[in-house]
Design a protein around this motif. Structure first.
Motif, mmCIF file in Angstrom:
data_model
loop_
_atom_site.group_PDB
_atom_site.id
_atom_site.type_symbol
_atom_site.label_atom_id
_atom_site.label_comp_id
_atom_site.label_asym_id
_atom_site.label_seq_id
_atom_site.Cartn_x
_atom_site.Cartn_y
_atom_site.Cartn_z
ATOM 1 N N GLY A 74 0.806 -1.211 0.000
ATOM 2 C CA GLY A 74 0.000 0.000 0.000
ATOM 3 C C GLY A 74 0.835 1.256 0.000
ATOM 4 N N ALA A 75 0.158 2.389 -0.171
ATOM 5 C CA ALA A 75 0.811 3.695 -0.181
ATOM 6 C C ALA A 75 -0.142 4.723 0.399
ATOM 7 C CB ALA A 75 1.217 4.096 -1.606
ATOM 8 N N ALA A 76 0.425 5.794 0.953
ATOM 9 C CA ALA A 76 -0.369 6.890 1.494
ATOM 10 C C ALA A 76 0.400 8.181 1.291
ATOM 11 C CB ALA A 76 -0.668 6.676 2.976
ATOM 12 N N ALA A 77 -0.333 9.285 1.137
ATOM 13 C CA ALA A 77 0.299 10.575 0.873
ATOM 14 C C ALA A 77 -0.406 11.677 1.640
ATOM 15 C CB ALA A 77 0.274 10.878 -0.624
ATOM 16 N N VAL A 78 0.380 12.621 2.128
ATOM 17 C CA VAL A 78 -0.125 13.769 2.877
ATOM 18 C C VAL A 78 0.453 15.034 2.248
ATOM 19 C CG1 VAL A 78 -0.211 14.909 5.133
ATOM 20 C CG2 VAL A 78 -0.206 12.402 4.996
ATOM 21 N N LEU A 79 -0.410 16.018 1.986
ATOM 22 C CA LEU A 79 0.024 17.294 1.432
ATOM 23 C C LEU A 79 -0.047 18.345 2.526
ATOM 24 C CD1 LEU A 79 -1.778 17.003 -1.992
ATOM 25 C CD2 LEU A 79 0.699 17.229 -1.682
ATOM 26 N N LEU A 80 1.067 19.012 2.761
ATOM 27 C CA LEU A 80 1.204 20.009 3.814
ATOM 28 C C LEU A 80 1.421 21.383 3.208
ATOM 29 C CD1 LEU A 80 3.789 17.974 5.940
ATOM 30 C CD2 LEU A 80 1.348 18.181 6.445
ATOM 31 N N ALA A 81 0.901 22.415 3.863
ATOM 32 C CA ALA A 81 1.083 23.782 3.371
ATOM 33 C C ALA A 81 1.303 24.736 4.531
ATOM 34 C CB ALA A 81 -0.126 24.231 2.552
ATOM 35 N N SER A 82 2.016 25.816 4.264
ATOM 36 C CA SER A 82 2.280 26.825 5.282
ATOM 37 C C SER A 82 1.061 27.709 5.504
ATOM 38 C CB SER A 82 3.460 27.701 4.865
ATOM 39 O OG SER A 82 3.069 28.569 3.811
ATOM 40 N N GLU A 83 1.038 28.394 6.627
ATOM 41 C CA GLU A 83 -0.042 29.323 6.919
ATOM 42 C C GLU A 83 -0.123 30.446 5.886
ATOM 43 O OE1 GLU A 83 1.042 32.491 10.063
ATOM 44 O OE2 GLU A 83 2.056 30.665 10.759
ATOM 45 N N ASP A 84 0.988 30.726 5.213
ATOM 46 C CA ASP A 84 1.007 31.816 4.230
ATOM 47 C C ASP A 84 0.217 31.487 2.976
ATOM 48 O OD1 ASP A 84 2.691 33.236 5.942
ATOM 49 O OD2 ASP A 84 4.512 32.420 5.011
ATOM 50 N N VAL A 85 0.066 30.199 2.652
ATOM 51 C CA VAL A 85 -0.582 29.833 1.390
ATOM 52 C C VAL A 85 -1.779 28.922 1.562
ATOM 53 C CG1 VAL A 85 1.616 30.068 0.139
ATOM 54 C CG2 VAL A 85 0.908 27.808 0.962
ATOM 55 N N VAL A 86 -2.069 28.499 2.785
ATOM 56 C CA VAL A 86 -3.112 27.483 2.979
ATOM 57 C C VAL A 86 -4.448 27.915 2.404
ATOM 58 C CG1 VAL A 86 -3.667 28.306 5.312
ATOM 59 C CG2 VAL A 86 -4.226 25.947 4.653
ATOM 60 N N ALA A 87 -4.779 29.198 2.497
ATOM 61 C CA ALA A 87 -6.079 29.670 1.996
ATOM 62 C C ALA A 87 -6.221 29.513 0.494
ATOM 63 C CB ALA A 87 -6.288 31.131 2.392
ATOM 64 N N GLU A 88 -5.104 29.401 -0.219
ATOM 65 C CA GLU A 88 -5.156 29.198 -1.665
ATOM 66 C C GLU A 88 -5.672 27.802 -2.014
ATOM 67 O OE1 GLU A 88 -1.404 29.982 -3.478
ATOM 68 O OE2 GLU A 88 -1.012 31.744 -2.227
ATOM 69 N N TYR A 89 -5.562 26.892 -1.063
ATOM 70 C CA TYR A 89 -5.849 25.490 -1.365
ATOM 71 C C TYR A 89 -7.099 24.945 -0.692
ATOM 72 C CZ TYR A 89 -1.121 25.702 -3.178
ATOM 73 O OH TYR A 89 0.005 26.067 -3.884
ATOM 74 N N THR A 90 -7.445 25.451 0.474
ATOM 75 C CA THR A 90 -8.559 24.851 1.195
ATOM 76 C C THR A 90 -9.167 25.821 2.188
ATOM 77 O OG1 THR A 90 -9.228 22.967 2.569
ATOM 78 C CG2 THR A 90 -7.054 23.899 2.992
ATOM 79 N N ASP A 91 -10.440 25.611 2.479
ATOM 80 C CA ASP A 91 -11.109 26.345 3.544
ATOM 81 C C ASP A 91 -11.070 25.568 4.861
ATOM 82 O OD1 ASP A 91 -11.862 28.403 1.766
ATOM 83 O OD2 ASP A 91 -13.571 27.209 1.074
ATOM 84 N N GLU A 92 -10.726 24.290 4.787
ATOM 85 C CA GLU A 92 -10.568 23.481 5.991
ATOM 86 C C GLU A 92 -9.246 23.835 6.664
ATOM 87 O OE1 GLU A 92 -12.745 21.513 7.188
ATOM 88 O OE2 GLU A 92 -14.008 20.737 5.564
ATOM 89 N N ARG A 93 -9.248 23.927 7.973
ATOM 90 C CA ARG A 93 -8.028 24.292 8.673
ATOM 91 C C ARG A 93 -7.626 23.184 9.641
ATOM 92 N NH1 ARG A 93 -6.042 29.550 8.007
ATOM 93 N NH2 ARG A 93 -6.851 30.276 6.008
#
Length: 390
Positions: free
Chosen positions: A215-234
């Motif tokens: 199996g495989a799994a992946a997690v995407l992480l973002a900084s507080e400076d750009v997180v709003a560009e990608y998601t409304d979930e915090r």
């Protein structure tokens, strides 16, 4: 330092897939993580990648990170491979968080994979054994089930615990895994079946041991400076802790606790500015049933010797005060070594964003992941917080 957020997480099913290669599995997990990014994510947005794998079977031991990241189109992205035995995935997430906090990256992929079922049992035991203490464990014939059996024997001798309590771990986690379509062993088992299973290494039996999985799994992480560009979930990475311990069991001060887990948990709580009583649920490393009981105590869920009581009273059931391993854990969901720690984060992300399906808990805020290497030589603990009410 900047806050770090999970903007997407996904995984393959865990199981036995003889027709599938590790690149294909990783690509599926990466695509699943990207699909969970609310506003979309372009491959060019990823600044760095960290990939966890033990390299079971000897496949692409060198440059295994770039072998999978290039396959999914992450060209010229710096990629590091993490190997910390069964704790590799947790440490991959930790390194991704560090890269963002340092300011060197805004978006990081932390992934993991393993293919374990395409070999004979003897070969698989060899590759698992390389994560144990070489001279005094592996070369003398001790397997990981034997090492954890020693821990279980010491625990049963020291406290008011019985082999039936080990079986209760299996019953709970199989009940959870039966609700998880990604689980390797997605079926329920009765306490009677779990108690009567064939012995593996006394006092551990078959139902006390997790499977070897692909199996495989992946997690995407973002900084507080750009997180709003990608998601409304915090979903914030509120706390990170890690520690190491002597690799060999005989070299340690205790057989009934893992000091690396204690220290990693302490550091994660301190950085998150919460305590165990603030947690709503946890994914802990239950490679063997005894490992889950010890984790309860090492992470402060209860005092030493009280873990069996938590199980008996249903505290760690899905409807209890502190649900543990809602995914099914390693015992039911599976244990593809490099993907295990990142897979734990997938479950936490799903729970905190209300996407856990039949396993969904009621409005959780804090979730913890606990990923152990070997029999305790290294541990990574993460605490995640849902900042925005749904």
């Amino acid at each position: 330092m900047r806050d770090v957020y999970v903007i997407g997480a996904g995984q393959t099913a865990f199981g036995s897939f003889p027709e599938r290669g590790y690149r294909e599995l990783f690509a599926e997990a990466y695509a699943a993580a990207r699909d969970r990014v609310d506003h979309g994510l372009d491959t060019d947005d990823v600044d760095e990648a960290v990939v966890a794998t033990l390299g079971v079977g000897g496949r692409q031991i060198g440059l295994s990170g770039p072998a999978v990241t290039e396959h999914v189109g992450l060209h010229n992205v710096p990629c590091s491979r993490i190997e910390n035995a069964c704790g590799a995935g947790g440490f991959a997430v930790r390194q991704g968080v560090q890269a963002i906090k340092s300011g060197m990256a805004d978006v990081v992929l932390a992934g993991g994979f393993e293919v374990m079922t395409d070999m004979s049992g003897d070969t698989t035991k060899y590759w698992l054994g390389v994560s144990g203490e070489t001279e005094w464990e592996r070369l003398t014939g001790t397997t990981f089930s034997g090492v954890y059996a020693q821990m279980a024997s010491a625990y049963l001798d020291a406290y008011d615990a019985t082999p039936e309590d080990l079986s209760r771990v299996a019953v709970k986690n199989h009940a959870n895994g039966a609700k998880n379509p990604k689980a390797h062993l997605g079926f329920e088992c009765s306490l009677e079946d779990a108690v009567a299973a064939p012995a593996v290494a006394d006092p551990l039996n078959l139902y006390h041991c997790c499977p070897t999985s692909d199996g495989a799994a992946a997690v995407l992480l973002a900084s507080e400076d750009v997180v709003a560009e990608y998601t409304d979930e915090r979903v914030r990475v509120a706390g990170v802790g890690a520690a190491s311990e002597r690799v060999g069991l005989a070299e340690r001060d205790s057989y009934t606790s893992i000091s690396a887990s204690q220290e990693a948990g302490k550091r994660a709580y301190e950085r998150a500015r919460i305590g165990p009583d603030d947690l709503d649920f946890a994914e802990v490393h239950d490679c063997f049933a005894i490992a889950e009981l010890i984790a309860y105590e090492d992470l402060g869920f209860c005092e030493p010797g009280e873990a069996p009581q938590l199980l008996r009273e249903g505290v760690t059931d899905p409807n209890g005060d502190l649900p543990v391993n809602t995914s099914g854990g390693l015992k039911s969901k599976g244990h593809p070594i490099g993907a295990t720690g990142t897979g734990q984060v997938v479950e936490v992300f799903d729970q905190l964003t209300g996407n856990a399906g039949d396993r969904q808990l009621e409005d959780p805020r804090y979730g913890l992941t606990h990923n152990v290497g070997g029999s305790g030589g290294a541990t990574a603990v993460h605490i995640f917080e849902q900042e925005v009410a749904r």
